[in-house]
Design a protein around this motif. Structure first.
Motif: not given
Ligand code: NAD
Length: 276
Positions: A23, A46, A140-141, A162, A188-189, A191, A193, A229, A231, A240-241
């Motif tokens: 995204w 994604d 999703s959502n 998702q 989703w998000s 972390l 964001q 997922i 970003k 790292e992720n």
């Protein structure tokens, strides 16, 4: 190179549990992010029509030396494309932009209940799968009531839902409703964001394991049987992720993170009220 564990889906397909989110990533940046991720071992990307980067994602898929059959690609039908004919057209347009004959997973991006079209859109996704445009279909959502309605009306359950999900917004009720229908939950998000990366509780756990806060949070999703997922467009962070399969959180860590849950912790829109 570490490989992500696979999560078995209800239709018999399997999805790599950790993928790359793209995204807010312009086409040219997406090319490099996807290529870097594939070279780091990711096998799951994604995207969505509304991200405007399906061309770049497609280029990135072709730029890496990884066979298409090893990569799991998700895209999503945008809200304005809801409706039976519209959604089928949108799916074909996404394939064209991606340069693919088939995606691995096609999602309805938001239920957008005010449009009153998500059931027809779901029927289109059922047809898209039959037509071979996608291997799996999902949503999703979706709130539990939306999920119940499409399953009740069509008898076909999405393979996954998702949703916004991170330590500050853990979505226990929606996860339970998903599980009751055999629907996997994807975060989703994951972390928050990036907002969760300075949390002192997460930082403590990270120090204890010799890992970074991002790695601890991604590991938390994996340990909770969530598909995730994160970003990033920064090569070192992309790598790292994905270095999260060589440690596990212990019971203390899990209960400490569980306590971060906050009913007010949502960052994005509420699916019932979003007017887009
Ligand atoms: P995220 O929670 O993955 O956070 C991403 C941000 O965290 C990055 O922009 C960066 O600032 C930071 N970050 C990432 N890795 C880091 C690291 N190792 N160290 C330090 N900082 C780091 O946010 P997101 O992009 O909102 O969500 C991930 C993906 O979920 C999206 O890219 C998209 O694919 C998907 N998504 C879907 C929906 C939906 O409605 N279905 C909505 C939002 C996002």
């Amino acid at each position: 190179m570490s490989n992500s564990p696979l999560t078995k889906l209800s239709d018999g397909n399997a999805i790599p549990q950790v993928g790359l989110g793209v995204w807010q990533t312009p086409n040219d940046v997406a090319v490099e992010a996807v290529r870097t991720a594939l070279e780091a071992g990711y096998r799951h990307v994604d995207t969505a029509a509304i991200y405007g980067n399906e061309e770049g994602v497609g280029q990135g898929l072709r730029a890496a030396d990884v066979p298409r059959g090893e990569i799991f690609v998700t895209t999503k039908v945008w809200n304005e494309e809801q409706g039976y004919d519209e959604a089928l057209r949108a799916a074909k347009a996404s394939l064209k932009r991606l340069g693919l004959e088939q995606v691995d997973l096609l999602l309805i991006h938001w239920p957008s209940p005010w449009r009153g079209k998500y059931l027809e859109t779901w029927k289109a996704l059922v047809q898209a799968q039959k037509d071979g445009l996608t291997r799996s279909i999902g949503v999703s959502n979706f709130e539990p009531e939306h999920l119940e309605r499409i399953v009740g009306e069509t008898g076909v359950a999405p393979v996954l839902n998702q949703i916004e999900l991170h330590p500050r917004f853990q979505q226990k009720a929606t996860r339970a409703a998903n599980a009751a229908q055999g629907v996997k939950t994807e975060s989703w998000s994951p972390l928050g964001q990036g907002r969760l990366l300075n949390d002192p509780v997460i930082a403590n756990i990270a120090r204890k394991h010799g890992k970074t806060p991002a790695q601890v949070i991604i590991c938390w999703h994996v340990d909770n049987d969530l598909i995730v997922i994160p970003k990033s467009v920064t090569p070192s962070r992309i790598r790292e992720n994905f270095e999260v399969f060589d440690f596990q959180l212990d019971a203390d860590d899990l209960s400490t993170v569980a306590a971060l849950d906050d009913p007010e912790g949502r960052i994005g829109s509420h699916p019932l009220h979003a007017k887009f």
